[in-house]
Design an enzyme around this catalytic site. Sequence first.
Site, PDB file in Angstrom:
ATOM      1  N   LEU A  83       0.845  -1.197   0.000  1.00 42.04           N
ATOM      2  CA  LEU A  83       0.000   0.000   0.000  1.00 42.04           C
ATOM      3  C   LEU A  83       0.881   1.248   0.000  1.00 42.04           C
ATOM      4  O   LEU A  83       0.998   1.955   0.988  1.00 42.04           O
ATOM      5  CB  LEU A  83      -0.950  -0.009   1.203  1.00 42.04           C
ATOM      6  CG  LEU A  83      -2.425  -0.013   0.835  1.00 42.04           C
ATOM      7  CD1 LEU A  83      -2.760  -1.217  -0.023  1.00 42.04           C
ATOM      8  CD2 LEU A  83      -3.305   0.038   2.033  1.00 42.04           C
ATOM      9  N   HIS A  84       1.498   1.513  -1.143  1.00 39.99           N
ATOM     10  CA  HIS A  84       2.275   2.741  -1.319  1.00 39.99           C
ATOM     11  C   HIS A  84       1.305   3.866  -1.649  1.00 39.99           C
ATOM     12  O   HIS A  84       0.084   3.693  -1.545  1.00 39.99           O
ATOM     13  CB  HIS A  84       3.356   2.548  -2.393  1.00 39.99           C
ATOM     14  CG  HIS A  84       2.811   2.103  -3.716  1.00 39.99           C
ATOM     15  ND1 HIS A  84       2.318   2.985  -4.643  1.00 39.99           N
ATOM     16  CD2 HIS A  84       2.648   0.862  -4.241  1.00 39.99           C
ATOM     17  CE1 HIS A  84       1.890   2.315  -5.707  1.00 39.99           C
ATOM     18  NE2 HIS A  84       2.077   1.014  -5.483  1.00 39.99           N
ATOM     19  N   ALA A  85       1.792   5.011  -2.056  1.00 41.76           N
ATOM     20  CA  ALA A  85       0.975   6.220  -2.183  1.00 41.76           C
ATOM     21  C   ALA A  85      -0.307   6.053  -3.003  1.00 41.76           C
ATOM     22  O   ALA A  85      -1.385   6.422  -2.549  1.00 41.76           O
ATOM     23  CB  ALA A  85       1.820   7.356  -2.755  1.00 41.76           C
ATOM     24  N   ALA A 140      -2.838   3.522  -1.465  1.00 42.21           N
ATOM     25  CA  ALA A 140      -3.225   4.056  -0.150  1.00 42.21           C
ATOM     26  C   ALA A 140      -4.197   5.213  -0.328  1.00 42.21           C
ATOM     27  O   ALA A 140      -5.160   5.352   0.429  1.00 42.21           O
ATOM     28  CB  ALA A 140      -1.993   4.503   0.630  1.00 42.21           C
ATOM     29  N   ASP A 199      -1.330  -2.608  -8.584  1.00 44.91           N
ATOM     30  CA  ASP A 199      -0.082  -2.449  -9.323  1.00 44.91           C
ATOM     31  C   ASP A 199      -0.034  -3.345 -10.555  1.00 44.91           C
ATOM     32  O   ASP A 199       0.901  -3.273 -11.335  1.00 44.91           O
ATOM     33  CB  ASP A 199       1.120  -2.762  -8.422  1.00 44.91           C
ATOM     34  CG  ASP A 199       1.202  -1.795  -7.263  1.00 44.91           C
ATOM     35  OD1 ASP A 199       1.107  -0.571  -7.515  1.00 44.91           O
ATOM     36  OD2 ASP A 199       1.325  -2.243  -6.122  1.00 44.91           O
TER      37      ASP A 199
END
Length: 93
Positions: free
Chosen positions: A16-18, A21, A89
């Site tokens: 959960l990167h930018a 998130a 992703d």
Amino acid sequence: MTALTRTVRIGSSHGLHARPAKIFAQAAKETGIPVTIAKDSGKAVNAASILGVIALGLEQGDYVTLSADGDTAESALDTLAELLATDHDEGAA
């Protein structure tokens, strides 16, 4: 009313990167009810806070617990759980 919970496995291949998130926090905010997210048995944070969500350092395969209280808690948790389980992703460079 008792808070409802869901345990979900993070599906995004880069965690959960930018970007994921932000998608998740925005969806949590749009539920209109208080929702929290916690990694394993750690401290729960406001799911509508992008900084709080990123600070959890969630990676693919990590388990989180979502909690919500309110008339729409069940449908809100279902929607948010689906977002977390999805690989945002996939197909990204």
